[in-house]
Design an enzyme around this catalytic site. Structure first.
Site, PDB file in Angstrom:
ATOM      1  N   ARG A  49       0.847  -1.197   0.000  1.00  0.00           N
ATOM      2  CA  ARG A  49       0.000   0.000   0.000  1.00  0.00           C
ATOM      3  C   ARG A  49       0.886   1.253   0.000  1.00  0.00           C
ATOM      4  O   ARG A  49       0.603   2.235  -0.666  1.00  0.00           O
ATOM      5  CB  ARG A  49      -0.956   0.033   1.202  1.00  0.00           C
ATOM      6  CG  ARG A  49      -1.689   1.375   1.295  1.00  0.00           C
ATOM      7  CD  ARG A  49      -2.910   1.425   2.221  1.00  0.00           C
ATOM      8  NE  ARG A  49      -2.851   0.565   3.365  1.00  0.00           N
ATOM      9  CZ  ARG A  49      -2.088   0.782   4.452  1.00  0.00           C
ATOM     10  NH1 ARG A  49      -1.324   1.849   4.525  1.00  0.00           N
ATOM     11  NH2 ARG A  49      -2.109  -0.066   5.447  1.00  0.00           N
ATOM     12  N   TYR A 101     -16.947  16.980 -14.236  1.00  0.00           N
ATOM     13  CA  TYR A 101     -17.343  15.568 -14.282  1.00  0.00           C
ATOM     14  C   TYR A 101     -18.366  15.257 -13.176  1.00  0.00           C
ATOM     15  O   TYR A 101     -18.200  15.704 -12.038  1.00  0.00           O
ATOM     16  CB  TYR A 101     -16.085  14.695 -14.119  1.00  0.00           C
ATOM     17  CG  TYR A 101     -16.386  13.223 -14.064  1.00  0.00           C
ATOM     18  CD1 TYR A 101     -16.781  12.533 -15.199  1.00  0.00           C
ATOM     19  CD2 TYR A 101     -16.298  12.520 -12.868  1.00  0.00           C
ATOM     20  CE1 TYR A 101     -17.077  11.184 -15.148  1.00  0.00           C
ATOM     21  CE2 TYR A 101     -16.589  11.173 -12.806  1.00  0.00           C
ATOM     22  CZ  TYR A 101     -16.981  10.503 -13.945  1.00  0.00           C
ATOM     23  OH  TYR A 101     -17.272   9.168 -13.884  1.00  0.00           O
ATOM     24  N   ASP A 173      -7.941  18.683 -13.901  1.00  0.00           N
ATOM     25  CA  ASP A 173      -8.303  17.350 -14.382  1.00  0.00           C
ATOM     26  C   ASP A 173      -7.921  17.321 -15.869  1.00  0.00           C
ATOM     27  O   ASP A 173      -8.534  17.997 -16.693  1.00  0.00           O
ATOM     28  CB  ASP A 173      -9.808  17.124 -14.183  1.00  0.00           C
ATOM     29  CG  ASP A 173     -10.255  15.730 -14.606  1.00  0.00           C
ATOM     30  OD1 ASP A 173      -9.621  15.136 -15.499  1.00  0.00           O
ATOM     31  OD2 ASP A 173     -11.268  15.239 -14.066  1.00  0.00           O
ATOM     32  N   LYS A 198      -9.426   6.305 -19.097  1.00  0.00           N
ATOM     33  CA  LYS A 198      -9.790   6.851 -20.406  1.00  0.00           C
ATOM     34  C   LYS A 198      -8.607   6.760 -21.383  1.00  0.00           C
ATOM     35  O   LYS A 198      -8.088   5.694 -21.593  1.00  0.00           O
ATOM     36  CB  LYS A 198     -10.304   8.277 -20.234  1.00  0.00           C
ATOM     37  CG  LYS A 198     -11.269   8.461 -19.034  1.00  0.00           C
ATOM     38  CD  LYS A 198     -12.600   7.753 -19.194  1.00  0.00           C
ATOM     39  CE  LYS A 198     -13.430   7.677 -17.911  1.00  0.00           C
ATOM     40  NZ  LYS A 198     -13.712   8.953 -17.258  1.00  0.00           N
TER      41      LYS A 198
HETATM   42  C1  PLP Z   1     -14.113   9.348 -15.955  1.00  0.00           C
HETATM   43  C2  PLP Z   1     -13.689  10.650 -15.439  1.00  0.00           C
HETATM   44  C3  PLP Z   1     -13.374  10.828 -14.086  1.00  0.00           C
HETATM   45  C4  PLP Z   1     -13.527   9.712 -13.064  1.00  0.00           C
HETATM   46  O1  PLP Z   1     -12.634   8.671 -13.272  1.00  0.00           O
HETATM   47  P1  PLP Z   1     -12.931   7.136 -12.898  1.00  0.00           P
HETATM   48  O2  PLP Z   1     -11.727   6.428 -13.383  1.00  0.00           O
HETATM   49  O3  PLP Z   1     -14.192   6.748 -13.598  1.00  0.00           O
HETATM   50  O4  PLP Z   1     -13.101   7.081 -11.427  1.00  0.00           O
HETATM   51  C5  PLP Z   1     -12.921  12.059 -13.689  1.00  0.00           C
HETATM   52  N1  PLP Z   1     -12.807  13.091 -14.555  1.00  0.00           N
HETATM   53  C6  PLP Z   1     -13.116  12.959 -15.847  1.00  0.00           C
HETATM   54  C7  PLP Z   1     -12.951  14.131 -16.756  1.00  0.00           C
HETATM   55  C8  PLP Z   1     -13.567  11.740 -16.342  1.00  0.00           C
HETATM   56  O5  PLP Z   1     -13.877  11.631 -17.631  1.00  0.00           O
END
Ligand code: PLP
Length: 393
Positions: A49, A101, A173, A198
């Site tokens: 961890r 998001y 982000d 993604k």
């Molecule tokens: C999908 C997404 C998230 C969240 O990520 P997860 O891997 O689904 O927890 C955060 N920000 C954006 C812009 C996203 O597209």
């Protein structure tokens, strides 16, 4: 090493070859615990961890790609975002992009609010309204750019400067663009976040999150929180993310070039009310996008003319999967109102322009002409029997 171009660095980094075997792939170390030689002398690793060699390889790779000093890998994008928010304390205030998001919206409005962390949603493209929202206890400016799902572009440099003047941190982000197209730390941001689920992974087969910082003190604090909260990424998943990253540049190049073609097609179509894509010169922040990024990316949103066209299009379109998520080898069509932004009340959605006729498209690696033909037939079907004058499709 640092002189290599980004594309080359994706492959030729410090983890190109396993030093103990020469293996050309980072070994997966499933060990949860590590043998210590003596009471006095503990090795670099003790418990997974806290640190694990496979996860650490991914953390070093993302730190170097983002131009940061330390990277952190988490069990999901939301785990990365939530852990970053733990840098805040009771009584602190966050200024945040209004079309953020859906999961981040939920975290800030329904979880952090219970811990006495305040927030103000603002249109981050409007610097005046950002300034108006600043409070003496503002500690974080949270930016998503391009935003989700309306692809609004925020000036990272301007926001970071404003944040610094007020002793606050800037979080960005960077999921939609990845460090291949945008490097927020180099524009002055303090912390970069990713849903590595993604584009970074790119194959719809892993859920993962990443965070990167430039400042070492901030890195210490985030490392402490990563270990305390414990939402770390498993080693098999860390390996999948590293494999995905190797092909990042070619995937994004191909998908972005197709996205522009599709955006142009949709923008001309009489059944499409509006197209949101920073690569179109009609986009309100087209110039800013060109200035702060190396490209507009592979996600666009579009609003269809009415409910009938919308429903028929979704029923008739064949190639994209109709699903949540984005950034994959296959094109993904999503319905923000019922998917990514389902956590947002309808009134809030409508206010932000996330209407019931809005679709988001993440363009994959299919041939763009196949996608355009598919969209064309699905839109034509929406013409139905009600129109007496045939439209030039
Ligand atoms: C999908 C997404 C998230 C969240 O990520 P997860 O891997 O689904 O927890 C955060 N920000 C954006 C812009 C996203 O597209």
């Amino acid at each position: 090493m640092t002189n290599y171009s980004f594309e080359t660095k994706l492959l030729h980094n410090t983890h190109k070859v396993d030093p103990s075997t020469g293996g050309v792939s980072v070994p997966i170390h499933p060990a949860s615990t590590f043998h210590q030689k003596s009471i006095d002398e503990f090795g670099k690793y003790d418990y997974s961890r806290s640190a694990n060699p496979t996860r650490e390889a991914l953390e070093e790779i993302i730190a170097s790609l983002e131009g940061g000093t330390r990277g952190f890998a988490f069990a999901s994008g939301m785990a990365a975002i939530s852990t970053a928010f733990l840098l805040l304390s009771q009584g602190d205030h966050v200024i945040i992009s209004e079309d953020v998001y859906g999961g981040t919206y939920r975290m800030i409005t329904q979880v952090l609010s219970r811990y006495g962390i305040e927030h103000t949603f603002v249109d981050m493209t409007n610097l005046e309204s950002v300034e108006e929202a600043i409070q003496p206890n503002t500690k974080v400016f949270y930016v998503e750019t391009p935003s989700n799902p309306l692809l609004k572009v925020t000036d990272i440099q301007a926001i970071s400067k404003l944040a610094k003047q007020h002793g606050a941190l800037t979080f960005v982000d960077n999921t939609f663009l990845t460090p291949y197209l945008q490097q927020p730390l180099l524009l002055g941001a303090d912390l970069v976040l990713h849903s590595a689920t993604k584009f970074l992974s790119g194959h719809s087969d892993v859920v993962a999150g990443l965070a990167v910082v430039k400042d070492e003190g901030l890195g210490e604090r985030l490392g402490f929180l990563q270990n305390s909260f414990g939402a770390v990424l498993g080693v098999q998943d860390a390996w999948l993310v590293m494999r995905g990253i190797k092909t990042l540049s070619v995937r994004i190049q191909q998908s972005s070039s197709s996205t522009l073609k599709i955006a142009e097609f949709l923008a001309e179509h009489p059944f499409v009310k509006q197209v949101y894509y920073p690569g179109l010169s009609s986009h309100p922040q087209y110039a800013l996008s060109n200035k702060q990024t190396n490209g507009p990316g592979a996600v666009l949103s579009f609003e269809l003319k009415n409910g009938q066209v919308f429903r028929t299009f979704v029923e008739q379109v064949k190639i994209p999967v109709f699903a949540v998520s984005l950034g994959a080898v296959e094109s993904i069509l999503s319905y923000p109102a019922k998917m990514s932004h389902a956590a947002m009340p309808e009134g809030e959605r409508e206010k932000r322009g996330i209407t019931n006729c809005l679709l988001r498209l993440s363009v994959g690696l299919e041939h763009p002409e196949d996608l355009i033909q598919d969209f064309s037939q699905a839109l034509k079907a929406g013409q139905g029997d009600r129109l007496t004058v045939p439209l030039p499709l």
